[in-house]
Scaffold this motif. Structure first.
Motif, mmCIF file in Angstrom:
data_model
loop_
_atom_site.group_PDB
_atom_site.id
_atom_site.type_symbol
_atom_site.label_atom_id
_atom_site.label_comp_id
_atom_site.label_asym_id
_atom_site.label_seq_id
_atom_site.Cartn_x
_atom_site.Cartn_y
_atom_site.Cartn_z
ATOM 1 N N UNK A 57 0.850 -1.183 0.000
ATOM 2 C CA UNK A 57 0.000 0.000 0.000
ATOM 3 C C UNK A 57 0.890 1.239 0.000
ATOM 4 N N UNK A 58 0.618 2.148 -0.914
ATOM 5 C CA UNK A 58 1.416 3.366 -1.027
ATOM 6 C C UNK A 58 0.497 4.522 -1.380
ATOM 7 N N UNK A 59 0.863 5.722 -0.953
ATOM 8 C CA UNK A 59 0.074 6.900 -1.299
ATOM 9 C C UNK A 59 0.393 7.348 -2.723
ATOM 10 N N UNK A 60 -0.539 8.021 -3.320
ATOM 11 C CA UNK A 60 -0.332 8.570 -4.655
ATOM 12 C C UNK A 60 0.913 9.450 -4.645
ATOM 13 N N UNK A 61 1.713 9.307 -5.694
ATOM 14 C CA UNK A 61 2.969 10.035 -5.785
ATOM 15 C C UNK A 61 4.158 9.273 -5.230
ATOM 16 N N UNK A 62 3.884 8.183 -4.544
ATOM 17 C CA UNK A 62 4.944 7.392 -3.954
ATOM 18 C C UNK A 62 5.565 6.411 -4.931
ATOM 19 N N UNK A 63 6.453 5.588 -4.399
ATOM 20 C CA UNK A 63 7.192 4.636 -5.224
ATOM 21 C C UNK A 63 7.183 3.248 -4.597
ATOM 22 N N UNK A 64 7.310 2.262 -5.458
ATOM 23 C CA UNK A 64 7.494 0.880 -5.041
ATOM 24 C C UNK A 64 8.424 0.209 -6.030
ATOM 25 N N UNK A 65 9.137 -0.802 -5.568
ATOM 26 C CA UNK A 65 9.926 -1.611 -6.482
ATOM 27 C C UNK A 65 9.480 -3.051 -6.368
ATOM 28 N N UNK A 66 9.012 -3.583 -7.463
ATOM 29 C CA UNK A 66 8.634 -4.988 -7.525
ATOM 30 C C UNK A 66 9.835 -5.820 -7.969
ATOM 31 N N UNK A 67 9.882 -7.022 -7.456
ATOM 32 C CA UNK A 67 10.924 -7.967 -7.850
ATOM 33 C C UNK A 67 10.272 -9.257 -8.320
ATOM 34 N N UNK A 68 10.938 -9.924 -9.219
ATOM 35 C CA UNK A 68 10.476 -11.224 -9.692
ATOM 36 C C UNK A 68 11.696 -12.127 -9.765
ATOM 37 N N UNK A 69 11.755 -13.082 -8.859
ATOM 38 C CA UNK A 69 12.886 -14.002 -8.808
ATOM 39 C C UNK A 69 12.554 -15.263 -9.592
ATOM 40 N N UNK A 70 13.483 -15.690 -10.422
ATOM 41 C CA UNK A 70 13.275 -16.871 -11.255
ATOM 42 C C UNK A 70 14.176 -18.002 -10.807
#
Length: 125
Positions: A10-23
């Motif tokens: 959950x993040x506020x508008x204008x914020x950032x997130x980094x998704x990761x996908x491990x294989x």
């Protein structure tokens, strides 16, 4: 190849997130990788793509300039850095892999061989 997506939240508008996908399971470097998302009540849509070599990347118009895809073949991981998030970015995000020999269009979900389980991103206004 098995894919494990993580990093949602959950993040506020204008914020950032980094998704990761491990294989795991096969040679990661022979797979091009894509990110797709599916919002409630909507169809799954293309977000971003990175070539198996890392040389080329593509983005949906809706995220261009805000999201950045990258990969680390030594770590068998693909990332999606999401900046300037908007409420309309709220969705379950999926990573997907396709063999580099595939000639199908990268933005079509049926062109991928393997899918991760998805990670939920919620952007509050």
């Amino acid at each position: 190849v098995q894919l494990q997506a993580s990093g949602g939240g959950l993040v506020q508008a204008g914020g950032s997130l980094r998704l990761s996908c491990a294989a795991s399971g096969r040679t990661f470097s022979r797979y091009s990788m894509g990110w797709f998302r599916q919002a409630p009540g909507k169809e799954r849509e293309f977000v971003s793509f990175v070539m198996w070599s890392g040389d080329s990347t593509y983005y949906a118009d809706s995220v261009k300039g805000r999201f950045t895809i990258s990969r680390d073949n030594a770590q068998n991981t693909v990332y999606l850095l999401m900046d300037s998030l908007k409420p309309e970015d709220t969705a379950v995000y999926y990573c997907a892999a396709r063999d580099k020999s595939r000639g199908t269009t990268y933005y079509l979900s049926n062109g991928y061989d393997y899918w991760g389980q998805g990670t939920l991103v919620t952007v509050s206004s």
